[in-house]
Design an enzyme around this catalytic site. Structure first.
Site, PDB file in Angstrom:
ATOM      1  N   SER A   1       0.825  -1.207   0.000  1.00 61.48           N
ATOM      2  CA  SER A   1       0.000   0.000   0.000  1.00 61.48           C
ATOM      3  C   SER A   1       0.856   1.253   0.000  1.00 61.48           C
ATOM      4  CB  SER A   1      -0.848   0.066   1.276  1.00 61.48           C
ATOM      5  OG  SER A   1      -1.703  -1.027   1.368  1.00 61.48           O
TER       6      SER A   1
ATOM      7  N   HIS B   1      -1.038  -3.130  -7.270  1.00 59.88           N
ATOM      8  CA  HIS B   1      -1.763  -2.690  -6.074  1.00 59.88           C
ATOM      9  C   HIS B   1      -3.259  -2.895  -6.283  1.00 59.88           C
ATOM     10  CE1 HIS B   1      -2.994   0.695  -3.107  1.00 59.88           C
ATOM     11  NE2 HIS B   1      -2.849  -0.447  -2.473  1.00 59.88           N
TER      12      HIS B   1
ATOM     13  N   GLU C   1      -3.609  -0.717  -9.584  1.00 62.35           N
ATOM     14  CA  GLU C   1      -2.530   0.201  -9.946  1.00 62.35           C
ATOM     15  C   GLU C   1      -1.316  -0.642 -10.349  1.00 62.35           C
ATOM     16  OE1 GLU C   1      -3.441   4.177  -7.335  1.00 62.35           O
ATOM     17  OE2 GLU C   1      -2.380   2.574  -6.287  1.00 62.35           O
TER      18      GLU C   1
ATOM     19  N   ASN D   1      -3.675   6.006  -2.828  1.00 64.63           N
ATOM     20  CA  ASN D   1      -3.334   6.243  -1.417  1.00 64.63           C
ATOM     21  C   ASN D   1      -2.686   7.611  -1.188  1.00 64.63           C
ATOM     22  OD1 ASN D   1      -4.492   3.899  -0.606  1.00 64.63           O
ATOM     23  ND2 ASN D   1      -2.598   2.734  -0.455  1.00 64.63           N
TER      24      ASN D   1
HETATM   25  C1  LIG Z   1     -10.171   7.177  10.437  1.00 64.91           C
HETATM   26  C2  LIG Z   1      -8.844   6.600  10.742  1.00 64.91           C
HETATM   27  C3  LIG Z   1      -7.865   6.924   9.718  1.00 64.91           C
HETATM   28  C4  LIG Z   1      -6.530   6.334   9.905  1.00 64.91           C
HETATM   29  C5  LIG Z   1      -5.570   6.699   8.835  1.00 64.91           C
HETATM   30  C6  LIG Z   1      -5.666   5.879   7.598  1.00 64.91           C
HETATM   31  C7  LIG Z   1      -4.527   5.974   6.693  1.00 64.91           C
HETATM   32  C8  LIG Z   1      -4.316   4.774   5.809  1.00 64.91           C
HETATM   33  C9  LIG Z   1      -5.460   4.344   4.899  1.00 64.91           C
HETATM   34  C10 LIG Z   1      -4.998   3.719   3.609  1.00 64.91           C
HETATM   35  C11 LIG Z   1      -5.447   2.328   3.419  1.00 64.91           C
HETATM   36  C12 LIG Z   1      -5.029   1.842   2.078  1.00 64.91           C
HETATM   37  C13 LIG Z   1      -5.363   0.420   1.837  1.00 64.91           C
HETATM   38  C14 LIG Z   1      -5.084  -0.054   0.428  1.00 64.91           C
HETATM   39  O1  LIG Z   1      -3.774   0.147   0.031  1.00 64.91           O
HETATM   40  C15 LIG Z   1      -6.004   0.492  -0.620  1.00 64.91           C
HETATM   41  C16 LIG Z   1      -7.427   0.042  -0.441  1.00 64.91           C
HETATM   42  O2  LIG Z   1      -7.805  -1.071  -0.689  1.00 64.91           O
HETATM   43  S1  LIG Z   1      -8.461   1.224   0.142  1.00 64.91           S
HETATM   44  C17 LIG Z   1     -10.024   0.409   0.266  1.00 64.91           C
HETATM   45  C18 LIG Z   1     -10.777   0.495  -1.011  1.00 64.91           C
HETATM   46  N1  LIG Z   1     -12.071  -0.083  -0.811  1.00 64.91           N
HETATM   47  C19 LIG Z   1     -13.157   0.630  -0.591  1.00 64.91           C
HETATM   48  O3  LIG Z   1     -13.110   1.836  -0.609  1.00 64.91           O
HETATM   49  C20 LIG Z   1     -14.405  -0.154  -0.308  1.00 64.91           C
HETATM   50  C21 LIG Z   1     -15.570   0.720  -0.159  1.00 64.91           C
HETATM   51  N2  LIG Z   1     -16.743  -0.093   0.098  1.00 64.91           N
HETATM   52  C22 LIG Z   1     -17.496  -0.645  -0.880  1.00 64.91           C
HETATM   53  O4  LIG Z   1     -17.232  -0.508  -2.063  1.00 64.91           O
HETATM   54  C23 LIG Z   1     -18.701  -1.431  -0.441  1.00 64.91           C
HETATM   55  O5  LIG Z   1     -19.037  -1.025   0.844  1.00 64.91           O
HETATM   56  C24 LIG Z   1     -18.496  -2.984  -0.463  1.00 64.91           C
HETATM   57  C25 LIG Z   1     -17.254  -3.411   0.338  1.00 64.91           C
HETATM   58  C26 LIG Z   1     -18.354  -3.478  -1.916  1.00 64.91           C
HETATM   59  C27 LIG Z   1     -19.685  -3.675   0.182  1.00 64.91           C
HETATM   60  O6  LIG Z   1     -20.849  -3.179  -0.359  1.00 64.91           O
HETATM   61  P1  LIG Z   1     -22.107  -2.828   0.540  1.00 64.91           P
HETATM   62  O7  LIG Z   1     -23.226  -2.424  -0.358  1.00 64.91           O
HETATM   63  O8  LIG Z   1     -21.658  -1.881   1.566  1.00 64.91           O
HETATM   64  O9  LIG Z   1     -22.450  -4.183   1.280  1.00 64.91           O
HETATM   65  P2  LIG Z   1     -23.027  -5.534   0.755  1.00 64.91           P
HETATM   66  O10 LIG Z   1     -22.549  -6.543   1.735  1.00 64.91           O
HETATM   67  O11 LIG Z   1     -24.496  -5.404   0.500  1.00 64.91           O
HETATM   68  O12 LIG Z   1     -22.283  -5.848  -0.636  1.00 64.91           O
HETATM   69  C28 LIG Z   1     -22.730  -5.343  -1.905  1.00 64.91           C
HETATM   70  C29 LIG Z   1     -22.506  -6.419  -2.935  1.00 64.91           C
HETATM   71  O13 LIG Z   1     -21.134  -6.746  -3.012  1.00 64.91           O
HETATM   72  C30 LIG Z   1     -20.948  -8.131  -2.760  1.00 64.91           C
HETATM   73  N3  LIG Z   1     -19.700  -8.335  -2.045  1.00 64.91           N
HETATM   74  C31 LIG Z   1     -19.218  -7.574  -1.070  1.00 64.91           C
HETATM   75  N4  LIG Z   1     -18.046  -8.028  -0.636  1.00 64.91           N
HETATM   76  C32 LIG Z   1     -17.788  -9.126  -1.381  1.00 64.91           C
HETATM   77  C33 LIG Z   1     -16.718 -10.057  -1.400  1.00 64.91           C
HETATM   78  N5  LIG Z   1     -15.672  -9.951  -0.604  1.00 64.91           N
HETATM   79  N6  LIG Z   1     -16.791 -11.074  -2.287  1.00 64.91           N
HETATM   80  C34 LIG Z   1     -17.815 -11.205  -3.130  1.00 64.91           C
HETATM   81  N7  LIG Z   1     -18.869 -10.352  -3.164  1.00 64.91           N
HETATM   82  C35 LIG Z   1     -18.841  -9.336  -2.288  1.00 64.91           C
HETATM   83  C36 LIG Z   1     -22.141  -8.538  -1.952  1.00 64.91           C
HETATM   84  O14 LIG Z   1     -22.421  -9.890  -2.078  1.00 64.91           O
HETATM   85  C37 LIG Z   1     -23.242  -7.693  -2.534  1.00 64.91           C
HETATM   86  O15 LIG Z   1     -23.730  -8.277  -3.701  1.00 64.91           O
HETATM   87  P3  LIG Z   1     -25.239  -8.014  -4.158  1.00 64.91           P
HETATM   88  O16 LIG Z   1     -26.077  -8.312  -2.956  1.00 64.91           O
HETATM   89  O17 LIG Z   1     -25.294  -6.589  -4.587  1.00 64.91           O
HETATM   90  O18 LIG Z   1     -25.452  -8.960  -5.261  1.00 64.91           O
HETATM   91  N1  LIG Z   2      -6.006  -4.539   3.742  1.00 68.97           N
HETATM   92  C1  LIG Z   2      -6.153  -3.750   2.682  1.00 68.97           C
HETATM   93  O1  LIG Z   2      -7.200  -3.096   2.518  1.00 68.97           O
HETATM   94  C2  LIG Z   2      -5.070  -3.642   1.669  1.00 68.97           C
HETATM   95  C3  LIG Z   2      -5.357  -3.117   0.411  1.00 68.97           C
HETATM   96  C4  LIG Z   2      -4.346  -3.050  -0.562  1.00 68.97           C
HETATM   97  C5  LIG Z   2      -3.067  -3.486  -0.266  1.00 68.97           C
HETATM   98  N2  LIG Z   2      -2.825  -3.987   0.978  1.00 68.97           N
HETATM   99  C6  LIG Z   2      -1.471  -4.498   1.240  1.00 68.97           C
HETATM  100  O2  LIG Z   2      -1.493  -5.916   1.051  1.00 68.97           O
HETATM  101  C7  LIG Z   2      -0.590  -6.548   1.972  1.00 68.97           C
HETATM  102  C8  LIG Z   2      -1.345  -7.556   2.815  1.00 68.97           C
HETATM  103  O3  LIG Z   2      -2.396  -6.926   3.493  1.00 68.97           O
HETATM  104  P1  LIG Z   2      -3.608  -7.756   4.101  1.00 68.97           P
HETATM  105  O4  LIG Z   2      -4.626  -6.776   4.518  1.00 68.97           O
HETATM  106  O5  LIG Z   2      -3.959  -8.880   3.220  1.00 68.97           O
HETATM  107  O6  LIG Z   2      -2.907  -8.332   5.433  1.00 68.97           O
HETATM  108  P2  LIG Z   2      -3.351  -9.573   6.316  1.00 68.97           P
HETATM  109  O7  LIG Z   2      -2.780  -9.327   7.650  1.00 68.97           O
HETATM  110  O8  LIG Z   2      -4.797  -9.848   6.164  1.00 68.97           O
HETATM  111  O9  LIG Z   2      -2.579 -10.803   5.630  1.00 68.97           O
HETATM  112  C9  LIG Z   2      -1.188 -10.929   5.566  1.00 68.97           C
HETATM  113  C10 LIG Z   2      -0.875 -12.422   5.479  1.00 68.97           C
HETATM  114  O10 LIG Z   2       0.502 -12.577   5.189  1.00 68.97           O
HETATM  115  C11 LIG Z   2       0.985 -13.684   5.936  1.00 68.97           C
HETATM  116  N3  LIG Z   2       2.432 -13.553   6.022  1.00 68.97           N
HETATM  117  C12 LIG Z   2       3.128 -12.638   6.730  1.00 68.97           C
HETATM  118  N4  LIG Z   2       4.445 -12.815   6.518  1.00 68.97           N
HETATM  119  C13 LIG Z   2       4.571 -13.873   5.666  1.00 68.97           C
HETATM  120  C14 LIG Z   2       5.663 -14.536   5.056  1.00 68.97           C
HETATM  121  N5  LIG Z   2       6.917 -14.162   5.285  1.00 68.97           N
HETATM  122  N6  LIG Z   2       5.414 -15.577   4.214  1.00 68.97           N
HETATM  123  C15 LIG Z   2       4.158 -15.973   3.963  1.00 68.97           C
HETATM  124  N7  LIG Z   2       3.071 -15.367   4.507  1.00 68.97           N
HETATM  125  C16 LIG Z   2       3.279 -14.330   5.334  1.00 68.97           C
HETATM  126  C17 LIG Z   2       0.225 -13.599   7.257  1.00 68.97           C
HETATM  127  O11 LIG Z   2       0.238 -14.842   7.921  1.00 68.97           O
HETATM  128  C18 LIG Z   2      -1.143 -13.169   6.788  1.00 68.97           C
HETATM  129  O12 LIG Z   2      -1.999 -14.267   6.538  1.00 68.97           O
HETATM  130  C19 LIG Z   2       0.082  -5.416   2.743  1.00 68.97           C
HETATM  131  O13 LIG Z   2       1.260  -5.060   2.087  1.00 68.97           O
HETATM  132  C20 LIG Z   2      -0.956  -4.282   2.636  1.00 68.97           C
HETATM  133  O14 LIG Z   2      -0.378  -3.016   2.771  1.00 68.97           O
HETATM  134  C21 LIG Z   2      -3.784  -4.095   1.955  1.00 68.97           C
END
Ligand SMILES: CCCCCCCCCCCCC[C@H](O)CC(=O)SCCNC(=O)CCNC(=O)[C@H](O)C(C)(C)COP(=O)(O)OP(=O)(O)OC[C@H]1O[C@@H](n2cnc3c(N)ncnc32)[C@H](O)[C@@H]1OP(=O)(O)O
Ligand SMILES: NC(=O)c1ccc[n+]([C@@H]2O[C@H](COP(=O)([O-])OP(=O)(O)OC[C@H]3O[C@@H](n4cnc5c(N)ncnc54)[C@H](O)[C@@H]3O)[C@@H](O)[C@H]2O)c1
Length: 318
Positions: free
Chosen positions: A152, A173, A185, A223
């Site tokens: 990330s 990503h 990405e 991000n």
């Molecule tokens: C405040 C504290 C701050 C601290 C600081 C933070 C700094 C750091 C933050 C950075 C993190 C970065 C992480 C990473 O690098 C990047 C990311 O991944 S960011 C995350 C991006 N994701 C999102 O933004 C998700 C947003 N949410 C959604 O899009 C939806 O909510 C959802 C997850 C799709 C769920 O939908 P909902 O309508 O809410 O809920 P439902 O349960 O009804 O689902 C709808 C629909 O989708 C199907 N579904 C959901 N999940 C799955 C799954 N895993 N597998 C299969 N299908 C799934 C579900 O069945 C529903 O289907 P339908 O009923 O419509 O047919």
């Molecule tokens: N959680 C998110 O929304 C998100 C989204 C995008 C990218 N990422 C990135 O993806 C990566 C994984 O995140 P996550 O949320 O799946 O974490 P997670 O904690 O759910 O899973 C990480 C897994 O890696 C395994 N693991 C750790 N060290 C290992 C090793 N040396 N060999 C084999 N397995 C090992 C752990 O046992 C665990 O099951 C991180 O780099 C995170 O920044 C996370």
């Protein structure tokens, strides 16, 4: 005339040598994929790759974790199938069975990469651990194998520098939840070869995702914009200017986001968020946005990691 001919010959000879030289310049067609880390992201990537006909090997540290990952994949496939095969549940069951057959699991990463075209790393967000993994796998994987990280927030070039194949390293990503989120990405470092980038772009398209090309800069695209927004939400709450519930409602109903920042943090995982923000603070120690958060530190210390541990900013049912 002769000079022109001989210089043209030299040019063609060079081109022919280039195209035969090695897999370094070859565009790798990705069929066998090894995914290291069977947590939320690794399991999601495995699911999507297996659903699109790739042969997937999922690697984690224990059989229990891998069992949980396979159970999660099956559960998620059931949700996908419910929609896709609503008129024909039997075909849906067949689809799930076929997809599950495309995934094998192991706790032995060295064995897992021997026939791999692509390794996707989705382990803990820690540079040293990711570098050790890349360095180790570099000695085990065939020459043509491409290494990609799902990080990330960490520089891909630092991971690539632990290998002898920086031209075959890049970022993939994915976004959480992987089966639902359309974007990937595709990150190129200054050493990533054009052939590697093309192979990674083609792979994401084969998964049915939409790729965007990114440079290896902090946070890539999403991000870079998302983390400051989420940090501002946390600071706003810590100043007592809004409850987490109100902030989440505000961003959903006022900005049209599917989840508010606290819900999304719980969804991502608070341990991962702490790794990301601690890492960014090391890089930008004077940026007040990345100053330590007592609230976040307390939750992580108590093992309240968000949805995956059934408690984070909010509580969840199993
Ligand atoms: C405040 C504290 C701050 C601290 C600081 C933070 C700094 C750091 C933050 C950075 C993190 C970065 C992480 C990473 O690098 C990047 C990311 O991944 S960011 C995350 C991006 N994701 C999102 O933004 C998700 C947003 N949410 C959604 O899009 C939806 O909510 C959802 C997850 C799709 C769920 O939908 P909902 O309508 O809410 O809920 P439902 O349960 O009804 O689902 C709808 C629909 O989708 C199907 N579904 C959901 N999940 C799955 C799954 N895993 N597998 C299969 N299908 C799934 C579900 O069945 C529903 O289907 P339908 O009923 O419509 O047919
Ligand atoms: N959680 C998110 O929304 C998100 C989204 C995008 C990218 N990422 C990135 O993806 C990566 C994984 O995140 P996550 O949320 O799946 O974490 P997670 O904690 O759910 O899973 C990480 C897994 O890696 C395994 N693991 C750790 N060290 C290992 C090793 N040396 N060999 C084999 N397995 C090992 C752990 O046992 C665990 O099951 C991180 O780099 C995170 O920044 C996370």
């Amino acid at each position: 005339m002769f000079r022109l001919f001989s210089s043209n010959m030299a040019f063609f000879t060079h081109q022919i040598q280039r195209s035969f030289s090695s897999s370094v310049v070859r565009n790798v067609v990705i069929k066998n994929v090894t995914i290291i880390g069977g947590g939320q992201m690794g399991a999601g990537i495995a699911q999507v790759a297996a659903s699109t006909g790739h042969s997937v090997t999922l690697v984690d540290m224990t059989d229990d974790i891998l069992k949980k990952a396979m159970k999660g994949i099956q559960g998620s496939l059931r949700r996908v199938v419910k929609k896709k095969f609503s008129d024909d549940p039997e075909s849906g069951d067949d689809f799930i069975q076929k997809v599950m057959q495309n995934v094998s699991t192991t706790t032995n990463p060295a064995a897992a990469v021997t026939t791999s075209d692509l390794v996707v790393e989705a382990i803990v967000e820690n540079m040293k651990i990711k570098q050790d993994l890349f360095g180790f796998l570099d000695k085990m994987a065939p020459e043509h194998t491409i290494f990609a990280s799902n990080t990330s927030s960490l520089p891909i070039s630092d991971m690539a520098s632990a290998t002898s194949r920086p031209d075959r390293c890049g970022g993939l990503h994915f976004f959480n939840p992987v089966p639902m989120m359309k974007l990937v990405e595709v990150v190129a470092t200054s050493s990533t070869s054009p052939e590697t980038s093309e192979s990674l772009l083609n792979f994401t398209k084969a998964l049915g995702k939409t790729p965007v090309c990114c440079k290896d800069t902090p946070g890539f695209i999403v991000n870079r914009l998302l983390v400051p927004y989420m940090m501002e939400a946390l600071r706003l709450h810590e100043r007592g200017h809004g409850s987490k519930e109100d902030i989440d409602i505000a961003m959903k109903l006022g900005a049209g986001y599917p989840m508010g920042p606290f819900e999304l943090s719980d969804y991502v995982g608070l341990d991962t968020i702490k790794f990301i923000t601690d890492g960014w603070r090391e890089k930008e120690p004077d940026n007040p946005l990345f100053a330590p958060s007592d609230l976040l530190n307390k939750l992580v210390a108590e093992g309240k990691l968000g949805k995956k541990s059934l408690e984070g900013f909010y509580k969840y049912n199993k």
